[in-house]
Design a protein around this motif. Structure first.
Motif, PDB file in Angstrom:
ATOM      1  N   GLU A  34     -22.274  26.760 -28.627  1.00 23.63           N
ATOM      2  CA  GLU A  34     -23.250  27.358 -27.717  1.00 23.63           C
ATOM      3  C   GLU A  34     -22.873  28.790 -27.357  1.00 23.63           C
ATOM      4  N   ARG A  35     -21.589  29.033 -27.147  1.00 26.21           N
ATOM      5  CA  ARG A  35     -21.157  30.392 -26.800  1.00 26.21           C
ATOM      6  C   ARG A  35     -21.361  31.346 -27.974  1.00 26.21           C
ATOM      7  N   ILE A  36     -21.054  30.897 -29.186  1.00 24.40           N
ATOM      8  CA  ILE A  36     -21.227  31.759 -30.351  1.00 24.40           C
ATOM      9  C   ILE A  36     -22.705  32.078 -30.570  1.00 24.40           C
ATOM     10  N   THR A  37     -23.564  31.079 -30.450  1.00 19.30           N
ATOM     11  CA  THR A  37     -24.991  31.350 -30.637  1.00 19.30           C
ATOM     12  C   THR A  37     -25.522  32.246 -29.508  1.00 19.30           C
ATOM     13  N   GLU A  38     -24.949  32.126 -28.321  1.00 21.00           N
ATOM     14  CA  GLU A  38     -25.314  33.035 -27.230  1.00 21.00           C
ATOM     15  C   GLU A  38     -24.938  34.477 -27.570  1.00 21.00           C
ATOM     16  N   ILE A  39     -23.722  34.658 -28.110  1.00 20.09           N
ATOM     17  CA  ILE A  39     -23.269  35.996 -28.524  1.00 20.09           C
ATOM     18  C   ILE A  39     -24.198  36.561 -29.584  1.00 20.09           C
ATOM     19  N   TRP A  40     -24.468  35.770 -30.606  1.00 21.11           N
ATOM     20  CA  TRP A  40     -25.308  36.252 -31.705  1.00 21.11           C
ATOM     21  C   TRP A  40     -26.711  36.600 -31.212  1.00 21.11           C
ATOM     22  N   THR A  41     -27.316  35.700 -30.445  1.00 22.62           N
ATOM     23  CA  THR A  41     -28.685  35.916 -29.988  1.00 22.62           C
ATOM     24  C   THR A  41     -28.778  37.180 -29.144  1.00 22.62           C
ATOM     25  N   ASP A  42     -27.800  37.369 -28.267  1.00 26.25           N
ATOM     26  CA  ASP A  42     -27.773  38.553 -27.414  1.00 26.25           C
ATOM     27  C   ASP A  42     -27.634  39.827 -28.240  1.00 26.25           C
ATOM     28  N   CYS A  43     -26.682  39.835 -29.165  1.00 28.55           N
ATOM     29  CA  CYS A  43     -26.451  41.035 -29.979  1.00 28.55           C
ATOM     30  C   CYS A  43     -27.657  41.366 -30.843  1.00 28.55           C
ATOM     31  N   LEU A  44     -28.225  40.363 -31.460  1.00 28.68           N
ATOM     32  CA  LEU A  44     -29.364  40.602 -32.350  1.00 28.68           C
ATOM     33  C   LEU A  44     -30.563  41.140 -31.570  1.00 28.68           C
ATOM     34  N   ALA A  45     -30.783  40.625 -30.360  1.00 29.93           N
ATOM     35  CA  ALA A  45     -31.894  41.110 -29.538  1.00 29.93           C
ATOM     36  C   ALA A  45     -31.611  42.513 -29.005  1.00 29.93           C
ATOM     37  N   ARG A  46     -30.359  42.750 -28.619  1.00 33.04           N
ATOM     38  CA  ARG A  46     -30.017  44.021 -27.984  1.00 33.04           C
ATOM     39  C   ARG A  46     -29.972  45.175 -28.980  1.00 33.04           C
ATOM     40  N   TYR A  47     -29.446  44.898 -30.192  1.00 30.26           N
ATOM     41  CA  TYR A  47     -29.227  45.993 -31.139  1.00 30.26           C
ATOM     42  C   TYR A  47     -30.182  45.965 -32.328  1.00 30.26           C
ATOM     43  N   GLY A  48     -31.047  44.960 -32.394  1.00 33.52           N
ATOM     44  CA  GLY A  48     -32.136  44.982 -33.359  1.00 33.52           C
ATOM     45  C   GLY A  48     -31.860  44.364 -34.704  1.00 33.52           C
ATOM     46  N   GLY A  49     -30.609  43.890 -34.969  1.00 32.65           N
ATOM     47  CA  GLY A  49     -30.297  43.242 -36.229  1.00 32.65           C
ATOM     48  C   GLY A  49     -30.465  44.172 -37.425  1.00 32.65           C
ATOM     49  N   PRO A  50     -30.336  43.664 -38.641  1.00 33.51           N
ATOM     50  CA  PRO A  50     -30.064  42.266 -38.973  1.00 33.51           C
ATOM     51  C   PRO A  50     -28.596  41.865 -38.778  1.00 33.51           C
ATOM     52  N   TYR A  51     -27.712  42.886 -38.579  1.00 33.20           N
ATOM     53  CA  TYR A  51     -26.313  42.600 -38.277  1.00 33.20           C
ATOM     54  C   TYR A  51     -26.136  42.592 -36.764  1.00 33.20           C
ATOM     55  N   LEU A  52     -24.968  42.214 -36.296  1.00 33.55           N
ATOM     56  CA  LEU A  52     -24.781  42.024 -34.856  1.00 33.55           C
ATOM     57  C   LEU A  52     -24.969  43.310 -34.065  1.00 33.55           C
ATOM     58  N   PHE A  53     -24.640  44.450 -34.693  1.00 38.55           N
ATOM     59  CA  PHE A  53     -24.778  45.712 -33.976  1.00 38.55           C
ATOM     60  C   PHE A  53     -25.714  46.672 -34.695  1.00 38.55           C
ATOM     61  N   GLY A  54     -26.777  46.100 -35.229  1.00 42.30           N
ATOM     62  CA  GLY A  54     -27.824  46.931 -35.795  1.00 42.30           C
ATOM     63  C   GLY A  54     -27.933  46.856 -37.298  1.00 42.30           C
ATOM     64  N   ALA A  55     -28.340  47.956 -37.889  1.00 42.18           N
ATOM     65  CA  ALA A  55     -28.658  47.983 -39.317  1.00 42.18           C
ATOM     66  C   ALA A  55     -27.430  48.028 -40.207  1.00 42.18           C
ATOM     67  N   ARG A  56     -26.275  48.354 -39.617  1.00 43.92           N
ATOM     68  CA  ARG A  56     -25.067  48.526 -40.410  1.00 43.92           C
ATOM     69  C   ARG A  56     -24.062  47.427 -40.102  1.00 43.92           C
ATOM     70  N   ARG A  57     -23.530  46.803 -41.120  1.00 46.43           N
ATOM     71  CA  ARG A  57     -22.528  45.765 -40.897  1.00 46.43           C
ATOM     72  C   ARG A  57     -21.232  46.411 -40.416  1.00 46.43           C
ATOM     73  N   GLY A  58     -20.448  45.647 -39.682  1.00 46.49           N
ATOM     74  CA  GLY A  58     -19.223  46.206 -39.148  1.00 46.49           C
ATOM     75  C   GLY A  58     -18.194  45.137 -38.866  1.00 46.49           C
ATOM     76  N   ALA A  59     -17.218  45.499 -38.053  1.00 44.17           N
ATOM     77  CA  ALA A  59     -16.109  44.593 -37.778  1.00 44.17           C
ATOM     78  C   ALA A  59     -16.589  43.276 -37.177  1.00 44.17           C
ATOM     79  N   ALA A  60     -17.571  43.337 -36.290  1.00 42.59           N
ATOM     80  CA  ALA A  60     -18.048  42.108 -35.654  1.00 42.59           C
ATOM     81  C   ALA A  60     -18.574  41.115 -36.682  1.00 42.59           C
ATOM     82  N   ASP A  61     -19.252  41.619 -37.695  1.00 43.47           N
ATOM     83  CA  ASP A  61     -19.776  40.726 -38.737  1.00 43.47           C
ATOM     84  C   ASP A  61     -18.643  40.128 -39.565  1.00 43.47           C
ATOM     85  N   ALA A  62     -17.580  40.901 -39.785  1.00 46.55           N
ATOM     86  CA  ALA A  62     -16.418  40.369 -40.490  1.00 46.55           C
ATOM     87  C   ALA A  62     -15.765  39.258 -39.676  1.00 46.55           C
ATOM     88  N   PHE A  63     -15.681  39.446 -38.368  1.00 44.05           N
ATOM     89  CA  PHE A  63     -15.040  38.443 -37.519  1.00 44.05           C
ATOM     90  C   PHE A  63     -15.835  37.152 -37.449  1.00 44.05           C
TER      91      PHE A  63
END
Length: 218
Positions: free
Chosen positions: A136-165
């Protein structure tokens, strides 16, 4: 010759190794893989969550030896700032570091009940009650990041460290058919489609070794 070496354990079972490998690939650093023997006792302790600390992956580059994926991420960011491992904006960058730190040191019940296993598929696996808050916590993190930064990666259009983690979590949710909301399902598809993850998964299929304690056939 490669400019660096990255020591890894199993590609099928080691979420720690996958994170470090993706971070290094995302940074654009050429490296030689050094695989730890499947008979190595310390490596098995790490995979079975019995080691006091995790020392694989281990990156060696330009006279530096660094382990622990948070440290590897910071080293790569300092060495290759143009790779964009962390978001450029200060608030987003702090947010990314916070969730990566949470992933790096937490979610013990998820790790124990849904071990990474790219060769396996266990759709009827019973998820322990203790692991549900982690999911539940992980899906909360993902849902929040995707809504806040627009996806498709956690922090927007560019993949980064968060996606690796969080990429190993994607593989876990796929292996065990964990039910997810549409936004999180779409994120899993995005991560699974990355060429780097496909390359890693293909190599995992070729590993001859199996660790019975992590190969749960339900």
């Amino acid at each position: 010759m490669a400019a660096a070496t990255l020591t890894l354990s199993s590609k099928n079972y080691s979420s720690w190794s996958l994170r470090g490998w993706l971070l290094t690939r995302f940074a654009g650093l050429a490296f030689e893989e050094i695989m730890v023997s499947p008979d190595d006792e310390d490596a098995r302790k790490e995979l079975l969550l019995l080691a006091p600390s995790i020392r694989v992956p281990c990156l060696r580059h330009d006279g530096v030896t660094v382990w622990n994926n948070m440290a590897i991420a910071e080293y790569l960011n300092e060495s290759f700032p143009k790779a964009g491992l962390w978001p450029a904006e200060r608030v987003a960058r702090s947010h990314a570091r916070a969730i990566c730190g949470e992933m790096n040191s937490g979610f013990a019940n998820l790790r124990a009940s849904l071990p990474m296993n790219l060769k396996g598929h266990f759709p009827r696996h019973k998820i322990w009650a203790g692991a549900r808050p982690d999911i539940e916590r992980i899906t909360e993190i993902w849902t929040d990041c995707l809504a806040r930064y627009g996806g498709p990666y956690l922090f927007g259009a560019r993949r980064g460290a968060a996606d690796a983690f969080f990429a190993p979590v994607v593989t876990r949710f796929t292996t065990y058919d964990v039910p997810l909301n549409p936004a999180c399902m779409a994120y899993c598809k995005t991560i699974s489609a990355m060429p780097e993850l496909k390359e890693w998964a293909a190599a995992a299929q070729l590993e001859p070794d199996e660790i019975e304690q992590l190969h749960m056939d339900f």
